[in-house]
Design an enzyme around this catalytic site. Structure first.
Site, mmCIF file in Angstrom:
data_model
loop_
_atom_site.group_PDB
_atom_site.id
_atom_site.type_symbol
_atom_site.label_atom_id
_atom_site.label_comp_id
_atom_site.label_asym_id
_atom_site.label_seq_id
_atom_site.Cartn_x
_atom_site.Cartn_y
_atom_site.Cartn_z
ATOM 1 N N LYS A 54 11.690 -22.143 34.096
ATOM 2 C CA LYS A 54 10.745 -22.615 32.883
ATOM 3 C C LYS A 54 9.841 -23.959 33.557
ATOM 4 C CE LYS A 54 14.624 -22.670 29.721
ATOM 5 N NZ LYS A 54 16.124 -23.290 29.150
ATOM 6 N N GLN A 98 18.876 -28.937 29.671
ATOM 7 C CA GLN A 98 19.507 -27.850 29.629
ATOM 8 C C GLN A 98 21.207 -27.559 29.510
ATOM 9 O OE1 GLN A 98 17.757 -25.054 30.559
ATOM 10 N NE2 GLN A 98 19.567 -23.598 30.713
ATOM 11 N N ASP A 121 13.120 -28.023 22.281
ATOM 12 C CA ASP A 121 14.334 -26.989 22.143
ATOM 13 C C ASP A 121 14.688 -26.928 20.672
ATOM 14 O OD1 ASP A 121 15.176 -25.399 24.054
ATOM 15 O OD2 ASP A 121 16.519 -26.531 24.860
HETATM 16 N N1 GUN Z 1 20.956 -22.520 27.984
HETATM 17 C C1 GUN Z 1 20.813 -21.141 27.822
HETATM 18 N N2 GUN Z 1 19.708 -21.031 27.067
HETATM 19 C C2 GUN Z 1 19.153 -22.443 26.613
HETATM 20 C C3 GUN Z 1 17.982 -22.708 26.019
HETATM 21 O O1 GUN Z 1 17.216 -21.880 25.406
HETATM 22 N N3 GUN Z 1 17.843 -24.060 25.987
HETATM 23 C C4 GUN Z 1 18.683 -25.089 26.474
HETATM 24 N N4 GUN Z 1 18.399 -26.471 26.527
HETATM 25 N N5 GUN Z 1 19.672 -24.682 27.432
HETATM 26 C C5 GUN Z 1 20.013 -23.335 27.334
#
Ligand code: GUN
Length: 295
Positions: A54, A98, A121
């Site tokens: 990311k 995350q 998010d």
């Molecule tokens: N863990 C797995 N997918 C995601 C996501 O799209 N966002 C976040 N914050 N954590 C994740």
């Protein structure tokens, strides 16, 4: 029938080219780039890899990325301090915590702390609540479900009145994608580990979203001919013939599914690249909003 295979990587690359151009326009106009702040707690290798991807994708589009990488032993107060620092940083327009967080961290409190305007998010309870309610619009929608919706659009899915079956009810994918499909006027059935007669339910679906995290779980003979299938699964399986001894497969058994489906996404290279792209798009949207513009 042989299904159209949807290349999410190609679609993601095309969208990222547009994002990079928009980032350059933002930078030229304001003298600073859109910024993403990431909080990662602990040493889960998959989470660390997602976060690296990311951040790298944001930086390659010209965005700023700031990481708060905390050890698994981090306290609640330390994680809260990381979120607060990003909330208070005017050069940061999007915050990603995350998930999953280690079990001793109070996830609802952390997600509620993220500034609503920076919640790229879409996991703040107010944003999720707005997504669930008629006539309300969240500021941001979660990246993976939004990526699924963009792929459906690209696949030409007619969602109005369609039967959509979501397999999996996670907070990150199944639940929000079901809400988004409902907003798009589909008739939505959410299935999960305790659902009875899953193949019978899937057989009625014009659109299937598989997000249950079980390799090759959904078989071709469960599908309605011509169904559009989005495979969110990324499951690591042993494969002695692969260079690293393993490879990734989705939740759908592609060999049988592609004989029945009308269109199906690839794994890898389907939903995965779209997730990162939608996170970048949300961060860019937030940066424009912070300066009073909508595009
Ligand atoms: N863990 C797995 N997918 C995601 C996501 O799209 N966002 C976040 N914050 N954590 C994740």
């Amino acid at each position: 029938m042989s299904a159209q295979i949807i290349d999410g990587q190609a679609i993601a690359d095309e969208i990222r080219t547009n994002i990079a151009a928009e980032v350059a326009r933002f930078q030229a106009q304001f003298g600073y780039p859109p910024g993403l702040g990431v909080v990662l707690v602990g040493d889960n290798p998959a989470s660390a890899q997602y976060v690296r991807m990311k951040r790298r994708a944001c930086e390659s589009a010209g965005m700023k990325s700031v990481g708060h990488i905390l050890p698994a032993s981090a306290t609640q107060a330390e994680v809260e301090a990381a979120v607060k620092a990003l909330n208070d940083d005017p050069t940061i327009h999007g915050i990603l915590v995350q998930l999953p967080l280690p079990p001793h961290i109070d996830e609802p409190t952390i997600l509620s702390m993220v500034s609503l305007e920076k919640d790229v998010d879409g996991f703040h309870p107010i944003n999720i609540g707005r997504l669930a309610m008629k006539g309300r619009e969240p500021l941001f929608t979660p990246a993976t479900p939004t990526g699924c919706m963009v792929l459906l659009e690209r696949m030409g899915a007619q969602l109005e009145g369609a039967n959509a079956v979501v397999i999996g009810r996670s907070n990150i994918v199944g639940m929000p994608v079901a809400l988004m499909l409902m907003k798009a006027n589909a008739t939505v059935t959410v299935c999960h580990s305790r659902t009875r007669d899953l193949p019978e339910i899937v057989r009625r679906a014009d659109v299937v979203i598989a997000a249950i995290g079980r390799p090759n779980y959904v078989k071709g003979n469960w599908l309605k001919p011509g169904a559009i299938v989005i495979d969110v699964g990324t499951n690591q399986i042993d494969d002695p013939t692969a260079p690293r001894g393993y490879r990734y497969v989705g939740d759908v058994e592609v060999a049988t599914a592609q004989e029945v489906a009308g269109a199906i996404t690839k794994v890898p290279g389907g939903v995965g690249p779209m997730t990162i792209t939608l996170l970048m798009q949300n961060t860019l949207k937030s940066a424009w909003r912070s300066v009073g513009a909508t595009t």
